[in-house]
Design a protein around this motif. Structure first.
Motif, PDB file in Angstrom:
ATOM      1  N   ASP A   1     -10.182  -1.153   8.523  1.00 57.08           N
ATOM      2  CA  ASP A   1     -11.055  -0.592   9.567  1.00 57.08           C
ATOM      3  C   ASP A   1     -12.134   0.358   9.099  1.00 57.08           C
ATOM      4  O   ASP A   1     -12.101   0.867   8.214  1.00 57.08           O
ATOM      5  N   ASP A   2     -12.901   0.819   9.911  1.00 51.97           N
ATOM      6  CA  ASP A   2     -14.067   1.584   9.637  1.00 51.97           C
ATOM      7  C   ASP A   2     -13.817   2.775   9.464  1.00 51.97           C
ATOM      8  O   ASP A   2     -14.416   3.499   8.471  1.00 51.97           O
ATOM      9  N   VAL A   3     -12.805   3.257  10.223  1.00 50.15           N
ATOM     10  CA  VAL A   3     -12.413   5.021   9.876  1.00 50.15           C
ATOM     11  C   VAL A   3     -11.665   4.823   8.474  1.00 50.15           C
ATOM     12  O   VAL A   3     -12.063   5.836   7.620  1.00 50.15           O
ATOM     13  N   MET A   4     -10.674   3.783   7.968  1.00 52.17           N
ATOM     14  CA  MET A   4     -10.344   3.883   6.430  1.00 52.17           C
ATOM     15  C   MET A   4     -11.303   3.844   5.665  1.00 52.17           C
ATOM     16  O   MET A   4     -11.602   4.656   4.479  1.00 52.17           O
ATOM     17  N   ARG A   5     -12.370   2.790   5.872  1.00 48.69           N
ATOM     18  CA  ARG A   5     -13.532   2.736   4.903  1.00 48.69           C
ATOM     19  C   ARG A   5     -14.163   3.798   4.557  1.00 48.69           C
ATOM     20  O   ARG A   5     -14.719   4.409   3.388  1.00 48.69           O
ATOM     21  N   ALA A   6     -14.554   4.631   5.848  1.00 46.61           N
ATOM     22  CA  ALA A   6     -15.274   5.903   5.714  1.00 46.61           C
ATOM     23  C   ALA A   6     -14.738   6.997   5.134  1.00 46.61           C
ATOM     24  O   ALA A   6     -15.154   7.796   4.497  1.00 46.61           O
ATOM     25  N   SER A   7     -13.543   7.004   5.050  1.00 46.01           N
ATOM     26  CA  SER A   7     -12.590   7.886   4.508  1.00 46.01           C
ATOM     27  C   SER A   7     -12.425   8.091   2.838  1.00 46.01           C
ATOM     28  O   SER A   7     -12.031   8.902   2.218  1.00 46.01           O
ATOM     29  N   LEU A   8     -12.888   6.742   2.166  1.00 43.80           N
ATOM     30  CA  LEU A   8     -12.788   6.545   0.627  1.00 43.80           C
ATOM     31  C   LEU A   8     -14.047   6.799   0.240  1.00 43.80           C
ATOM     32  O   LEU A   8     -15.010   6.171   0.703  1.00 43.80           O
ATOM     33  N   SER A   9     -14.178   7.913  -0.668  1.00 45.70           N
ATOM     34  CA  SER A   9     -15.393   7.861  -1.641  1.00 45.70           C
ATOM     35  C   SER A   9     -15.636   6.735  -2.355  1.00 45.70           C
ATOM     36  O   SER A   9     -16.908   6.758  -2.680  1.00 45.70           O
ATOM     37  N   GLN A  10     -14.884   6.119  -2.798  1.00 51.74           N
ATOM     38  CA  GLN A  10     -14.960   4.985  -3.652  1.00 51.74           C
ATOM     39  C   GLN A  10     -13.710   4.132  -3.679  1.00 51.74           C
ATOM     40  O   GLN A  10     -12.666   4.567  -3.511  1.00 51.74           O
TER      41      GLN A  10
ATOM     42  N   ALA B   1      -6.160  -3.976   8.123  1.00 51.17           N
ATOM     43  CA  ALA B   1      -6.683  -3.188   9.409  1.00 51.17           C
ATOM     44  C   ALA B   1      -5.758  -2.044   9.902  1.00 51.17           C
ATOM     45  O   ALA B   1      -6.233  -1.245  10.530  1.00 51.17           O
ATOM     46  N   ARG B   2      -4.415  -2.203   9.495  1.00 46.69           N
ATOM     47  CA  ARG B   2      -3.524  -1.230   9.967  1.00 46.69           C
ATOM     48  C   ARG B   2      -3.380  -0.033   8.948  1.00 46.69           C
ATOM     49  O   ARG B   2      -2.326   0.799   9.187  1.00 46.69           O
ATOM     50  N   VAL B   3      -4.087  -0.187   7.757  1.00 40.07           N
ATOM     51  CA  VAL B   3      -3.563   0.771   6.603  1.00 40.07           C
ATOM     52  C   VAL B   3      -4.312   2.085   7.271  1.00 40.07           C
ATOM     53  O   VAL B   3      -5.505   2.371   7.728  1.00 40.07           O
ATOM     54  N   THR B   4      -3.702   3.337   7.216  1.00 39.85           N
ATOM     55  CA  THR B   4      -4.197   4.606   7.642  1.00 39.85           C
ATOM     56  C   THR B   4      -3.887   5.495   6.621  1.00 39.85           C
ATOM     57  O   THR B   4      -3.015   5.529   5.644  1.00 39.85           O
ATOM     58  N   LEU B   5      -4.334   6.855   6.594  1.00 36.50           N
ATOM     59  CA  LEU B   5      -4.281   7.834   5.685  1.00 36.50           C
ATOM     60  C   LEU B   5      -3.484   8.879   5.990  1.00 36.50           C
ATOM     61  O   LEU B   5      -3.381   9.212   7.340  1.00 36.50           O
TER      62      LEU B   5
ATOM     63  N   LEU C   1       2.977  10.353  -0.605  1.00 37.49           N
ATOM     64  CA  LEU C   1       2.832  11.097   0.537  1.00 37.49           C
ATOM     65  C   LEU C   1       3.011  10.153   1.742  1.00 37.49           C
ATOM     66  O   LEU C   1       3.307  10.650   2.906  1.00 37.49           O
ATOM     67  N   ASP C   2       3.399   9.126   1.673  1.00 39.91           N
ATOM     68  CA  ASP C   2       3.593   8.135   2.786  1.00 39.91           C
ATOM     69  C   ASP C   2       4.676   6.941   2.091  1.00 39.91           C
ATOM     70  O   ASP C   2       4.537   6.655   1.023  1.00 39.91           O
ATOM     71  N   GLN C   3       5.450   6.127   3.077  1.00 39.74           N
ATOM     72  CA  GLN C   3       6.420   5.315   2.499  1.00 39.74           C
ATOM     73  C   GLN C   3       5.428   4.098   2.254  1.00 39.74           C
ATOM     74  O   GLN C   3       4.580   3.713   2.635  1.00 39.74           O
ATOM     75  N   GLU C   4       5.891   3.190   1.101  1.00 37.02           N
ATOM     76  CA  GLU C   4       5.289   2.169   0.637  1.00 37.02           C
ATOM     77  C   GLU C   4       5.468   1.012   1.686  1.00 37.02           C
ATOM     78  O   GLU C   4       6.620   1.023   2.216  1.00 37.02           O
ATOM     79  N   ALA C   5       4.452   0.198   1.699  1.00 41.37           N
ATOM     80  CA  ALA C   5       4.545  -0.748   3.113  1.00 41.37           C
ATOM     81  C   ALA C   5       3.566  -2.015   2.746  1.00 41.37           C
ATOM     82  O   ALA C   5       3.007  -1.998   1.916  1.00 41.37           O
ATOM     83  N   VAL C   6       3.922  -3.284   3.414  1.00 44.54           N
ATOM     84  CA  VAL C   6       3.360  -4.175   3.470  1.00 44.54           C
ATOM     85  C   VAL C   6       2.923  -4.471   4.814  1.00 44.54           C
ATOM     86  O   VAL C   6       3.401  -4.497   5.731  1.00 44.54           O
ATOM     87  N   VAL C   7       1.398  -4.445   4.747  1.00 46.24           N
ATOM     88  CA  VAL C   7       0.557  -4.389   6.139  1.00 46.24           C
ATOM     89  C   VAL C   7      -0.593  -5.170   6.082  1.00 46.24           C
ATOM     90  O   VAL C   7      -1.311  -5.050   4.757  1.00 46.24           O
ATOM     91  N   ALA C   8      -1.180  -5.341   7.158  1.00 47.11           N
ATOM     92  CA  ALA C   8      -2.580  -6.039   7.336  1.00 47.11           C
ATOM     93  C   ALA C   8      -3.508  -4.792   6.962  1.00 47.11           C
ATOM     94  O   ALA C   8      -3.258  -3.861   7.380  1.00 47.11           O
TER      95      ALA C   8
ATOM     96  N   VAL D   1       0.866  -1.181   0.157  1.00 40.84           N
ATOM     97  CA  VAL D   1      -0.116  -0.176   0.148  1.00 40.84           C
ATOM     98  C   VAL D   1       1.115   1.275   0.142  1.00 40.84           C
ATOM     99  O   VAL D   1       1.950   1.145   0.529  1.00 40.84           O
ATOM    100  N   ALA D   2       0.378   2.238  -0.576  1.00 45.07           N
ATOM    101  CA  ALA D   2       0.851   3.642  -0.497  1.00 45.07           C
ATOM    102  C   ALA D   2      -0.149   4.762  -0.755  1.00 45.07           C
ATOM    103  O   ALA D   2      -1.204   4.336  -1.483  1.00 45.07           O
ATOM    104  N   ALA D   3       0.170   5.942  -0.451  1.00 42.35           N
ATOM    105  CA  ALA D   3      -0.763   7.146  -0.621  1.00 42.35           C
ATOM    106  C   ALA D   3      -0.016   8.009  -1.403  1.00 42.35           C
ATOM    107  O   ALA D   3       1.130   8.341  -1.490  1.00 42.35           O
TER     108      ALA D   3
END
Length: 232
Positions: free
Chosen positions: A177-186, A152-156, A143-150, A130-132
């Motif tokens: 997680d719920d916060v992440m999903r709510a932050s994505l418009s699609q 549920a631990r992805v943040t913006l 905007l953030d370091q590329e990473a490999v992560v579960a 993942v990356a932003a």
């Protein structure tokens, strides 16, 4: 005289090759892309022959080579790296490694005009690569370091905007997680990295003098990155 950059990718279930012809401000791209989950070794070099033939040039006319250096399928990355390094060695041309996550961000930006993107690829074992990104004028900025992560631990990154998720990693949607999903418009799960966007990223790097000797360009697996710390 025009310059030519060839790009290869086999990092996902798709296999692709692209060729950019650059002359002054003019840019033209020829590309091939196929869904070939188990036939990358059979299709990659024939695709190279196809785009070179369509352009009416030979490998000796190439000025640089780019490839998707990862993250992605270990086997696919090795296939593309072997082909790209072999061509670059044989032709004595510079090689450019391109992030698959950056290429995916550029594809979504060019096709759908998204500006703030989270690119995520399924890394198996219930993890995502993942990356932003912020994309503007066909240039993705990390905007953030590329990473490999579960998931549920992805943040913006810490500011609010209209985020869009792109890539196969979002097939694990229920694990974010719920916060992440709510932050994505699609979120779009069906886009895969392609050589076409890698060619554009690679050309920009090559023209900036960032081409390197083939021996110095290696795949990026992330899971083998000692800088990434697994949770205890």
């Amino acid at each position: 005289m025009p310059s030519y950059l060839l790009a290869l990718d086999a990092s996902s279930s798709e296999c692709s090759a692209a060729l950019i012809r650059a002359e002054g401000e003019a840019r033209e791209c020829l590309a091939r892309c196929e869904h070939t989950p188990r036939a990358h070794t059979q299709r990659l070099l024939p695709m190279v022959d196809e785009v070179l033939g369509e352009a009416g040039i030979t490998p000796a006319d190439l000025d640089a080579i780019a490839y998707g250096h990862g993250p992605g399928s270990f086997t696919g990355l090795r296939i593309a790296a072997g082909a790209a390094q072999g061509l670059a060695f044989g032709l004595d041309r510079p090689l450019v490694g391109v992030s698959t996550l950056e290429a995916l961000a550029l594809q979504a930006h060019r096709r759908f005009h998204f500006r703030h993107l989270v690119t995520a690829l399924d890394a198996r074992m219930n993890e995502v690569y993942v990356a932003a990104w912020h994309c503007q004028d066909d240039v993705p900025t990390l905007l953030d370091q590329e990473a490999v992560v579960a998931p549920a631990r992805v943040t913006l990154p810490g500011y609010e905007t209209d985020w869009v998720g792109v890539g196969s990693g979002f097939t694990l949607w229920e694990q974010f997680d719920d916060v992440m999903r709510a932050s994505l418009s699609q979120h779009l799960c069906d886009l895969e990295p392609r050589a076409e966007e890698m060619a554009w990223v690679g050309l920009r790097a090559f023209e900036a003098g960032e081409g390197r000797a083939p021996i110095d360009v290696q795949p990026v697996y992330l899971r083998n990155d000692v800088a990434w710390k697994k949770p205890a």
